[in-house]
Every structure is written in C-alpha cells, then in structure tokens.
Design a protein around this motif. Structure first.
Motif, short mmCIF file in Angstrom:
data_model
loop_
_atom_site.label_atom_id
_atom_site.label_comp_id
_atom_site.label_asym_id
_atom_site.label_seq_id
_atom_site.Cartn_x
_atom_site.Cartn_y
_atom_site.Cartn_z
N ALA A 155 4.64 67.02 -10.05
CA ALA A 155 5.09 65.76 -10.66
C ALA A 155 6.46 65.93 -11.31
O ALA A 155 7.33 65.06 -11.20
CB ALA A 155 4.06 65.29 -11.69
N LYS A 189 9.24 66.24 -8.56
CA LYS A 189 9.53 64.96 -7.92
C LYS A 189 10.36 64.08 -8.85
O LYS A 189 11.28 63.35 -8.40
CB LYS A 189 8.22 64.26 -7.55
N ARG A 190 10.09 64.14 -10.14
CA ARG A 190 10.85 63.33 -11.08
C ARG A 190 12.29 63.81 -11.15
O ARG A 190 13.23 63.01 -11.22
CB ARG A 190 10.21 63.41 -12.47
#
Length: 272
Positions: free
Chosen positions: A264, A267-268
């Motif tokens: 996560a 991806k950010r």
C-alpha cells in the motif's frame, strides 16, 4: 485487592503447605491455618504449635536482630518434612534450581531483550532494503541477529529449568502457555531466518510482547501440580503442538500485515 487478601491469608497461616501428613496416600501437605484434625499424637501438637512459635521468634528477632532462634525453628520444620513426607517429593536439586530460577527471572529480562533487539533489527533491515548500496546497514543487521539467538537460548534455559523443577511439561496453565507460545514464536523466526531476516525481527518482537503480557500481574507464575484433565501423555503431544501453532500463526499475521502495508505504501508513492 489480591495482594491484601494474600497478605491476610499469610497472617492466618494459610497458603503455605509446609506440613506433610505421614502415610497419606495422596501425599497431601497442610498449611498451619487449615483444619489439622488429620494429624494425631505428637504430630498434631507439632503441627498446631510450630508456625506460631516461628512467628513469635521472628517478631522477637525484629527487635533484637538475632535471627538464630527463628532459623532453628525453620530447621525443625525442615527435619519434620524430611521425616514425614514421601522422600521423592523433596528433591534438593530441584529446590536449588527453583531458588536459582526465581533469582534469575529470565522471562522478564528476555521480554525486554526480545523487544529491543527485534525493533533495532527491523529498523536496520528496512534501511538495508531502502539503501541497498550501503552495506553498513546490512552488516549491522547481521550483527544484531546474534542477540535474539542468545535471548532465545536463555528463554529455552528458563523453560528447561521450569520443566525440571515441576517434573512436567511447562505448558499446563495460562502463564506457562504464554511462555511457550513466545518460545515457539522465536523458534519460528529462527527457522525461517535464511529465507527472510525480517521474519526473525517480527518473531522476536512478537515473543517480547507475549512475554511482557505473561509477566503482568494478571498472570500467576506459580508452579502448580497438573489439573486432572491434563494428567495424560497427550499433554506432550496434543497440547504442545496446538499451543506452539499460535506462535507460528502470530508470525504469519505479522508478515502478512507488513506485506500489505508495504504494498500500500509503495503504490501511494508511485501515485505521487
């Protein structure tokens, strides 16, 4: 509240099973504050008077500083125990081992060492991943791997001492189960260290947290006899395997959570 009740019970001569009943089939020991009607003859007189005599000598020693008379009474109790009890119940080696076990307090120290080494190792490994060109992070991480191994050996020694003292597998109550799950967690980290050093750091942190919870006041560390339902050879097989599985499940949860968080986060960063 618990401490006040324990203090009151000790004042009443309870909670201290120091008086063995001769030729008792169950090898039962009595506290001075219990019903001592099972004793007869001179044994009855000794059981009824000895604790009060010891307390009297102890109070007198507080004023005079001379504890020799109180120690003499303790010697009488010791002689009585050896004369009346089943000899296999009094093992001098186990007594010395328990005194050493209580003095070392290995599990409390292991909790702090696990947490410290696990957090430091995790930070070093993360920096090693973020900056692979700098070998110093990786080298420092390998250096800190040795500390969890040493703590694990001390943890294992503590479990072995408890096993020797009690004469039974040390995962028979809540406190012992927590100690054993922490050990299984650390073992899991060591088994998978070649595949992923991060597994060891997460397992070490988990072991430290479990030991920390085990050493809270809500857990009773007393070494007690087995309850009837556990007086079976399945304690060594069924209970051992199932209890150890909690440690491996905890490691799996932490690895999964770290992986999801890493994905996560990456991806950010890519979106930015």
């Amino acid at each position: 509240d618990e401490r006040v009740n324990i203090f009151y019970a000790l004042q009443q001569g309870e909670m201290m099973n120091i008086l063995p009943l001769k030729d008792d089939a169950a090898h039962k020991w009595y506290s001075p504050g219990e019903d001592l009607s099972a004793f007869s003859g001179r044994d009855s007189l000794f059981a009824a008077k000895i604790f009060g005599w010891y307390v009297q000598e102890l109070v007198e020693a507080q004023h005079t500083g001379n504890y020799a008379p109180a120690k003499e009474v303790i010697g009488m109790i010791n002689t009585y125990q050896h004369a009346q009890a089943h000899q296999s119940l009094i093992n001098e080696g186990r007594i010395r081992a328990e005194l050493c076990y209580n003095r070392l307090n290995l599990f409390a120290h292991a909790s702090k060492a696990y947490l410290m080494s696990g957090v430091v190792l995790l930070i070093l490994l993360i920096f090693g991943i973020l900056y692979p060109q700098q070998r110093k992070w990786k080298l420092a991480g390998y250096f800190f791997i040795a500390l969890p191994v040493l703590v694990f050996l001390a943890h294992t020694a503590g479990i072995g001492m408890r096993w020797y003292i009690s004469g039974q597998a040390p995962w028979s109550n809540a406190y012992e189960s927590m100690i054993y799950v922490a050990w299984a967690s650390a073992l899991g980290g060591l088994l998978f260290i070649r595949r992923s050093p991060i597994t060891l750091s997460l397992a070490t942190i988990l072991a430290g947290v479990i030991l920390f919870v085990a050493n809270l006041n809500s857990m009773d560390p007393e070494i007690t006899p087995l309850v009837p339902v556990l007086q079976s050879y399945w304690l060594m097989i069924h209970v051992a395997v199932i209890t150890a599985s909690y440690g491996f499940f905890g490691i799996s949860f932490l690895i999964g959570s770290l992986t999801i968080g890493t994905l996560a986060f990456s991806k950010r960063l890519q979106a930015l």
